[in-house]
Motif scaffolding. Structure first.
Motif, PDB file in Angstrom:
ATOM      1  N   LEU A  78       0.666  -1.174  -0.145  1.00 11.10           N
ATOM      2  CA  LEU A  78       0.043   0.140   0.044  1.00 11.10           C
ATOM      3  C   LEU A  78       0.909   1.185  -0.216  1.00 11.10           C
ATOM      4  CD1 LEU A  78      -2.720   1.554   0.650  1.00 11.10           C
ATOM      5  CD2 LEU A  78      -2.474   1.031   2.844  1.00 11.10           C
ATOM      6  N   VAL A  79       0.475   2.279  -0.999  1.00 17.76           N
ATOM      7  CA  VAL A  79       1.202   3.585  -1.078  1.00 17.76           C
ATOM      8  C   VAL A  79       0.368   4.472  -0.577  1.00 17.76           C
ATOM      9  CG1 VAL A  79       2.582   5.095  -2.488  1.00 17.76           C
ATOM     10  CG2 VAL A  79       2.720   2.620  -2.881  1.00 17.76           C
ATOM     11  N   THR A  80       0.655   5.515   0.546  1.00 22.15           N
ATOM     12  CA  THR A  80       0.023   6.466   0.737  1.00 22.15           C
ATOM     13  C   THR A  80       0.513   7.741   0.722  1.00 22.15           C
ATOM     14  OG1 THR A  80       0.739   6.498   3.256  1.00 22.15           O
ATOM     15  CG2 THR A  80      -1.362   4.962   2.445  1.00 22.15           C
ATOM     16  N   LEU A  81      -0.029   8.972   0.796  1.00 18.83           N
ATOM     17  CA  LEU A  81       0.485  10.340   0.872  1.00 18.83           C
ATOM     18  C   LEU A  81       0.031  10.877   2.375  1.00 18.83           C
ATOM     19  CD1 LEU A  81      -0.146  12.056  -2.580  1.00 18.83           C
ATOM     20  CD2 LEU A  81       1.804  11.241  -1.724  1.00 18.83           C
ATOM     21  N   VAL A  82       1.032  11.702   2.740  1.00 20.73           N
ATOM     22  CA  VAL A  82       0.669  12.650   4.145  1.00 20.73           C
ATOM     23  C   VAL A  82       1.078  13.957   3.791  1.00 20.73           C
ATOM     24  CG1 VAL A  82       1.272  12.612   6.553  1.00 20.73           C
ATOM     25  CG2 VAL A  82       1.118  10.469   5.574  1.00 20.73           C
ATOM     26  N   TYR A  83       0.248  14.885   3.951  1.00 17.48           N
ATOM     27  CA  TYR A  83       0.329  16.250   3.703  1.00 17.48           C
ATOM     28  C   TYR A  83      -0.354  16.950   4.550  1.00 17.48           C
ATOM     29  CZ  TYR A  83      -3.054  16.328   0.253  1.00 17.48           C
ATOM     30  OH  TYR A  83      -4.310  16.219  -0.380  1.00 17.48           O
ATOM     31  N   ASP A  84      -0.162  18.157   4.768  1.00 18.05           N
ATOM     32  CA  ASP A  84      -1.179  19.315   5.422  1.00 18.05           C
ATOM     33  C   ASP A  84      -2.547  19.506   4.513  1.00 18.05           C
ATOM     34  OD1 ASP A  84      -2.501  21.176   6.591  1.00 18.05           O
ATOM     35  OD2 ASP A  84      -0.677  22.671   6.745  1.00 18.05           O
ATOM     36  N   GLN A  85      -3.465  18.936   4.825  1.00 19.46           N
ATOM     37  CA  GLN A  85      -4.786  18.768   4.042  1.00 19.46           C
ATOM     38  C   GLN A  85      -5.385  20.118   4.164  1.00 19.46           C
ATOM     39  OE1 GLN A  85      -6.668  15.395   2.775  1.00 19.46           O
ATOM     40  NE2 GLN A  85      -6.250  16.974   1.455  1.00 19.46           N
TER      41      GLN A  85
ATOM     42  N   VAL B  82       7.790  -0.149   4.910  1.00 15.28           N
ATOM     43  CA  VAL B  82       9.122  -0.309   4.020  1.00 15.28           C
ATOM     44  C   VAL B  82       9.874   0.739   3.559  1.00 15.28           C
ATOM     45  CG1 VAL B  82       8.354  -2.736   3.924  1.00 15.28           C
ATOM     46  CG2 VAL B  82       7.786  -1.088   2.114  1.00 15.28           C
ATOM     47  N   GLU B  83       9.019   1.823   3.137  1.00 10.19           N
ATOM     48  CA  GLU B  83       9.796   3.086   2.832  1.00 10.19           C
ATOM     49  C   GLU B  83       9.089   4.310   2.931  1.00 10.19           C
ATOM     50  OE1 GLU B  83      12.251   4.697  -1.429  1.00 10.19           O
ATOM     51  OE2 GLU B  83      11.327   2.542  -1.107  1.00 10.19           O
ATOM     52  N   GLU B  84       9.688   5.496   3.141  1.00 10.53           N
ATOM     53  CA  GLU B  84       9.121   6.815   3.378  1.00 10.53           C
ATOM     54  C   GLU B  84       9.980   7.980   2.612  1.00 10.53           C
ATOM     55  OE1 GLU B  84       7.661   9.736   6.985  1.00 10.53           O
ATOM     56  OE2 GLU B  84       8.722   7.943   7.502  1.00 10.53           O
ATOM     57  N   LYS B  85       9.304   8.788   1.719  1.00 10.03           N
ATOM     58  CA  LYS B  85      10.011   9.388   1.093  1.00 10.03           C
ATOM     59  C   LYS B  85       9.378  11.114   0.913  1.00 10.03           C
ATOM     60  CE  LYS B  85      12.224   9.907  -3.672  1.00 10.03           C
ATOM     61  NZ  LYS B  85      12.234   9.271  -4.911  1.00 10.03           N
ATOM     62  N   ASP B  86      10.034  12.099   1.053  1.00 11.61           N
ATOM     63  CA  ASP B  86       9.466  13.402   0.945  1.00 11.61           C
ATOM     64  C   ASP B  86       9.567  13.763  -0.746  1.00 11.61           C
ATOM     65  OD1 ASP B  86       8.457  16.113   0.413  1.00 11.61           O
ATOM     66  OD2 ASP B  86       9.806  16.812   2.264  1.00 11.61           O
ATOM     67  N   VAL B  87       8.249  13.872  -1.311  1.00  9.97           N
ATOM     68  CA  VAL B  87       8.136  13.897  -2.768  1.00  9.97           C
ATOM     69  C   VAL B  87       7.780  15.292  -3.114  1.00  9.97           C
ATOM     70  CG1 VAL B  87       7.800  11.472  -3.275  1.00  9.97           C
ATOM     71  CG2 VAL B  87       5.895  12.974  -2.649  1.00  9.97           C
ATOM     72  N   LEU B  88       7.814  16.372  -2.339  1.00  9.60           N
ATOM     73  CA  LEU B  88       7.661  17.619  -2.558  1.00  9.60           C
ATOM     74  C   LEU B  88       8.414  18.159  -3.856  1.00  9.60           C
ATOM     75  CD1 LEU B  88       5.798  20.086  -1.632  1.00  9.60           C
ATOM     76  CD2 LEU B  88       7.861  20.748  -0.269  1.00  9.60           C
ATOM     77  N   ALA B  89       9.322  17.966  -4.015  1.00  6.39           N
ATOM     78  CA  ALA B  89      10.208  18.403  -5.038  1.00  6.39           C
ATOM     79  C   ALA B  89       9.975  17.768  -6.301  1.00  6.39           C
ATOM     80  CB  ALA B  89      11.886  18.245  -4.810  1.00  6.39           C
ATOM     81  N   GLY B  90       9.760  18.593  -7.550  1.00  7.47           N
ATOM     82  CA  GLY B  90       9.281  17.823  -8.600  1.00  7.47           C
ATOM     83  C   GLY B  90       7.644  17.778  -8.770  1.00  7.47           C
TER      84      GLY B  90
ATOM     85  N   SER C 252       1.040  24.801  -3.592  1.00  6.49           N
ATOM     86  CA  SER C 252       0.070  24.880  -2.494  1.00  6.49           C
ATOM     87  C   SER C 252       0.524  25.344  -1.321  1.00  6.49           C
ATOM     88  CB  SER C 252      -0.808  23.570  -2.286  1.00  6.49           C
ATOM     89  OG  SER C 252      -1.430  23.322  -3.691  1.00  6.49           O
ATOM     90  N   GLY C 253       1.929  25.622  -1.253  1.00  4.99           N
ATOM     91  CA  GLY C 253       2.680  26.038  -0.109  1.00  4.99           C
ATOM     92  C   GLY C 253       2.970  25.056   0.770  1.00  4.99           C
ATOM     93  N   LEU C 254       2.782  23.668   0.695  1.00  7.78           N
ATOM     94  CA  LEU C 254       3.048  22.748   1.418  1.00  7.78           C
ATOM     95  C   LEU C 254       4.603  22.634   1.957  1.00  7.78           C
ATOM     96  CD1 LEU C 254       0.871  19.857  -0.151  1.00  7.78           C
ATOM     97  CD2 LEU C 254       0.267  20.994   1.824  1.00  7.78           C
ATOM     98  N   ALA C 255       4.769  22.416   3.219  1.00  5.81           N
ATOM     99  CA  ALA C 255       6.290  22.188   3.616  1.00  5.81           C
ATOM    100  C   ALA C 255       6.937  20.596   3.166  1.00  5.81           C
ATOM    101  CB  ALA C 255       6.316  22.618   5.092  1.00  5.81           C
ATOM    102  N   ALA C 256       5.771  19.712   3.187  1.00  3.82           N
ATOM    103  CA  ALA C 256       6.402  18.500   2.840  1.00  3.82           C
ATOM    104  C   ALA C 256       5.315  17.669   2.482  1.00  3.82           C
ATOM    105  CB  ALA C 256       6.862  17.763   3.913  1.00  3.82           C
ATOM    106  N   VAL C 257       5.596  16.572   1.691  1.00  4.49           N
ATOM    107  CA  VAL C 257       4.383  15.596   1.120  1.00  4.49           C
ATOM    108  C   VAL C 257       5.186  14.490   1.129  1.00  4.49           C
ATOM    109  CG1 VAL C 257       3.028  15.017  -0.605  1.00  4.49           C
ATOM    110  CG2 VAL C 257       3.530  17.284  -0.430  1.00  4.49           C
ATOM    111  N   ASP C 258       5.094  13.249   2.163  1.00  2.00           N
ATOM    112  CA  ASP C 258       5.562  12.342   2.320  1.00  2.00           C
ATOM    113  C   ASP C 258       4.822  11.117   1.732  1.00  2.00           C
ATOM    114  OD1 ASP C 258       7.599  13.240   4.176  1.00  2.00           O
ATOM    115  OD2 ASP C 258       6.561  12.990   5.794  1.00  2.00           O
ATOM    116  N   GLU C 259       5.534  10.199   0.869  1.00  2.00           N
ATOM    117  CA  GLU C 259       4.807   8.795   0.569  1.00  2.00           C
ATOM    118  C   GLU C 259       5.224   7.963   1.425  1.00  2.00           C
ATOM    119  OE1 GLU C 259       3.898   9.011  -4.346  1.00  2.00           O
ATOM    120  OE2 GLU C 259       6.068   8.696  -3.712  1.00  2.00           O
ATOM    121  N   ARG C 260       4.385   6.997   1.856  1.00  2.00           N
ATOM    122  CA  ARG C 260       4.723   5.810   2.694  1.00  2.00           C
ATOM    123  C   ARG C 260       4.468   4.666   2.039  1.00  2.00           C
ATOM    124  NH1 ARG C 260       3.075   9.365   8.153  1.00  2.00           N
ATOM    125  NH2 ARG C 260       4.916  10.847   7.647  1.00  2.00           N
TER     126      ARG C 260
END
Length: 218
Positions: free
Chosen positions: A153-160, A188-196, A203-211
């Protein structure tokens, strides 16, 4: 988030969620599931994902489920493949070799149709749905899958509050609430995918983590 929402997105080619290459998390972590060749894999809300092809190339029988027929037709047309098309209950079934896509409502999917599945792969299903539909999706997924089943399962975590979905932010606590009673969860993996990702950064998000979470039935 009714059916017409996704039908219109595909009709207007508003499919920013579609990836033009096989997902890297899938490549890196799928082997850890240790599935046998020929094991069937369920891919909910699959769109026209190249991940379906990759899974089939690993020797799996792949069962995709997709509401928008445009996505299913594009998937085969872009590969110059002429699938066999039939009607099976609530679904229009597109079949080519070991790859089968059921075109219709995921919530109409029955236990019989996924009885042979030994795993599921969710990169863009849970995060595509608003909270009340995520609850229903997770419950239905678990109700129909066989006991001897794993998942990636792949999820996203950011400031909704700064950006609305889809894709929606799904916190770790929500994943646990949906799945932890019946599944052992291991990130098994976590990565900030904000860049790109201009939509996120604009949207002014400071971070967007894919987990990436590996699920195993208890």
């Amino acid at each position: 988030m009714h059916a017409t929402f996704w039908q219109e997105r595909w009709a207007r080619d508003q499919i920013g969620f579609h990836q033009e290459k096989v997902n890297g998390y899938l490549r890196r972590h799928w082997s850890a599931l240790g599935l046998a060749k020929g094991a069937a894999v369920l891919v909910p809300l699959c769109g026209k994902s190249l991940d379906l092809v990759w899974l089939a190339e690993q020797g799996h029988a792949v069962i995709g489920v997709e509401l928008a027929e445009r996505a299913v037709q594009d998937f085969f047309a872009e590969r110059d493949v002429q699938p066999q098309v039939s009607q099976h209950g609530a679904f229009k079934v597109y079949q080519a070799g070991a790859l089968r896509i059921l075109c219709g409502d995921f919530f109409a999917l029955s236990r019989d149709e996924v009885a042979e599945c030994r795993a599921f792969y969710d990169r863009a299903a849970l995060i595509a749905l608003p909270p009340e539909m995520r609850e229903r999706y997770a419950a239905h997924l678990q109700a129909i899958l066989p006991q001897a089943c794993q998942g990636l399962l792949v999820t996203l975590v950011y400031d909704q509050q700064r950006m609305d979905g889809p894709p929606f932010s799904v916190e770790d606590a929500e994943v646990e609430r949906h799945f932890a009673a019946s599944w052992a969860l291991r990130m098994v993996e976590e990565k900030d995918v904000l860049a790109g990702n201009p939509r996120f950064s604009d949207s002014g998000l400071a971070a967007v983590d894919e987990r990436v979470v590996h699920l195993t039935r208890r």
